[in-house]
Design a protein around this motif. Sequence first.
Motif, PDB file in Angstrom:
ATOM      1  N   ILE A 189       0.847  -1.207   0.000  1.00 26.14           N
ATOM      2  CA  ILE A 189       0.000   0.000   0.000  1.00 26.14           C
ATOM      3  C   ILE A 189       0.878   1.251   0.000  1.00 26.14           C
ATOM      4  O   ILE A 189       0.650   2.181  -0.778  1.00 26.14           O
ATOM      5  CB  ILE A 189      -0.958   0.013   1.211  1.00 26.14           C
ATOM      6  N   GLU A 192       2.479   1.677  -3.497  1.00 24.18           N
ATOM      7  CA  GLU A 192       1.527   2.035  -4.558  1.00 24.18           C
ATOM      8  C   GLU A 192       0.985   3.451  -4.366  1.00 24.18           C
ATOM      9  O   GLU A 192       0.985   4.268  -5.306  1.00 24.18           O
ATOM     10  CB  GLU A 192       0.347   1.035  -4.599  1.00 24.18           C
ATOM     11  N   GLU A 208      10.117   2.882   7.239  1.00 25.29           N
ATOM     12  CA  GLU A 208       9.906   1.428   7.326  1.00 25.29           C
ATOM     13  C   GLU A 208      10.742   0.855   8.462  1.00 25.29           C
ATOM     14  O   GLU A 208      11.931   1.143   8.577  1.00 25.29           O
ATOM     15  CB  GLU A 208      10.255   0.770   5.984  1.00 25.29           C
ATOM     16  N   GLY A 277      -0.192  -2.538   7.469  1.00 18.20           N
ATOM     17  CA  GLY A 277      -0.830  -3.843   7.343  1.00 18.20           C
ATOM     18  C   GLY A 277      -2.322  -3.763   7.628  1.00 18.20           C
ATOM     19  O   GLY A 277      -2.862  -2.700   7.940  1.00 18.20           O
ATOM     20  N   VAL A 355       1.235  -8.947  -7.131  1.00 17.74           N
ATOM     21  CA  VAL A 355       1.603  -7.889  -8.088  1.00 17.74           C
ATOM     22  C   VAL A 355       1.591  -6.555  -7.380  1.00 17.74           C
ATOM     23  O   VAL A 355       0.634  -6.228  -6.681  1.00 17.74           O
ATOM     24  CB  VAL A 355       0.608  -7.827  -9.269  1.00 17.74           C
TER      25      VAL A 355
END
Length: 471
Positions: A189, A192, A208, A277, A355
């Motif tokens: 997420i 993207e 991260e 998440g 993907v």
Amino acid sequence: DVVAKKHDVVIIGGGPGGYVAAIKAAQLGLDTACIEKRGTLGGTCLNVGCIPSKALLNNSHLFHQIQHDTKKRGIEVSGAKINVAEFQKSKDTAVKQLTSGIEGLFKKNGVTYYKGNGSFVDEHTVKVDALEGNENALLQADNIIIATGSEVTPFPGITIDEERIVSSTGALALKEIPKKLTIIGGGIIGLEMGSVYSRLGSEVTIVEFQDAIGASMDNEVAKATQKFLQKQGFKFKLGTKVLSGERNGDIVKIEVENVKSGEKEQLESDVLLVAIGRRPYIQGLNAEAVDLEVDKRGRLVIDSQYRSKHPHIRVIGDVTFGPMLAHKAEDEGVAAAEYIKHGHGHVNYGNIPSVMYSHPEVAWVGQTEQQLKEAGIKYKVGKFPFIANSRAKTNNDTEGFVKFLADSETQRVLGVHIIGPNAGEMIGEAGLALEYGASTEDIARVCHAHPTLSEAFKEAALGTFDKTINF
Ligand code: FAD
Ligand code: NAI
């Protein structure tokens, strides 16, 4: 006043898991009902997930190309700009057409659709608390499928207002393009949505906790992904812990700490996206009434035939084990309906593609190199870069590579990892190979059309046991 109805199958949740299970069950001749409380069908995926995010990704990519990638192609364009309202409308239109399309499919297949919240009364009874304008109902069911999906995992101490501090849902509907966008979580997420806004001009910083991005990607692919995103302007703070965060007017401040050095830093942005998440969702289901088992991560516990401790109550999709992906939920929907009707169904959990719809796309299926090493399996690597592929060259879109992992002795395909244009379409061929137990030689001996990107796929397969031709 409550309508009492009896059905062969009652499905709770109308997302990719639930709606596909409903259509399949009806096609198998079972009297089927599906309960959905959102007001529209399609679940997270069609309403606030896969579909709206891909609409934004596609249009932002087009805008970015028009701005940065036309001149060298001999196309002169000036004055391209984003109209945020129209940009969002285009996305909303795709969502609306697809979600209402499922209502049409329900009618066509004879699925009864209850608009409301479904909750257990007892092991064979589900109550529907209807949305306004619809009737409450009490459903008697021989079989029940739970497909209630997942929700955003909140970050302790950081309150999501879906305006300045957003989840993916708010990020899909921003009214302005943020100058600075900070994202907690370098998973799918984060990458993207980061891609969307980076292309529209936002300065994107990913924070991260791990030392690598891309969650379950092959390590080499994750590193290469980080590189191309950096080239596009992403900033990464890896191995970094978020300590706290809050909104102050139009600014969001977070405090972060480097895990190794302990060094602390303040980051300021216009918008903060929390993407660490998703977690299973069973609120409002009254699962306690039937005493369903929940594991430590909140997932409903099932056996290999999707059965809970009550064999007629099955569970599929994000709310139970496995990757949280729409196609996984859909395939489980079909399999669960088939188990009910025939006593057998099929999903190969070793062959579920992933993907990431960045540009270039990243797609993979089967095992990663780190998994093969850990399992002590001997493997060979075959690689082919798109820079040596003729179609990628003509398209002036040559970033990335195809990487095959094959068993050292038998050449059996164990995993395929692709970064490149159309990787998400190409990975389908890898899935077919894995499913049929193909060897890389089987693939390399199949005639692939020229000039296509799929020739890179063929050559990478060849590279595991022989010399590649074009590189
Ligand atoms: P859901 O889609 O969550 O559907 C569950 C439905 O059940 C919901 O509509 C909910 O309202 C309803 N419900 C819950 N409880 C009740 C109740 N008690 N009564 C009635 N109804 C109830 N996956 C991909 O494969 N490809 C992608 O490109 C992709 N992109 C994504 C992008 C984003 C931003 C997000 C958030 C997710 C994305 N996903 C993607 C993941 C995908 O959306 C999920 O894996 C998928 O939707 C799971 O399907 P599901 O049917 O299990 O649950
Ligand atoms: P994710 O699991 O993909 O990534 C979460 C990331 O956040 C991980 O890299 C993790 O290390 C990191 N993280 C966790 N806690 C953190 C913390 N406290 N601080 C900093 N980083 C932290 O989850 P994501 O991106 O939220 O996506 C949720 C689900 O939706 C995934 O399961 C994914 O499969 C699905 N999805 C699929 C898409 C697709 O198929 N194209 C697109 C978008 C979502």
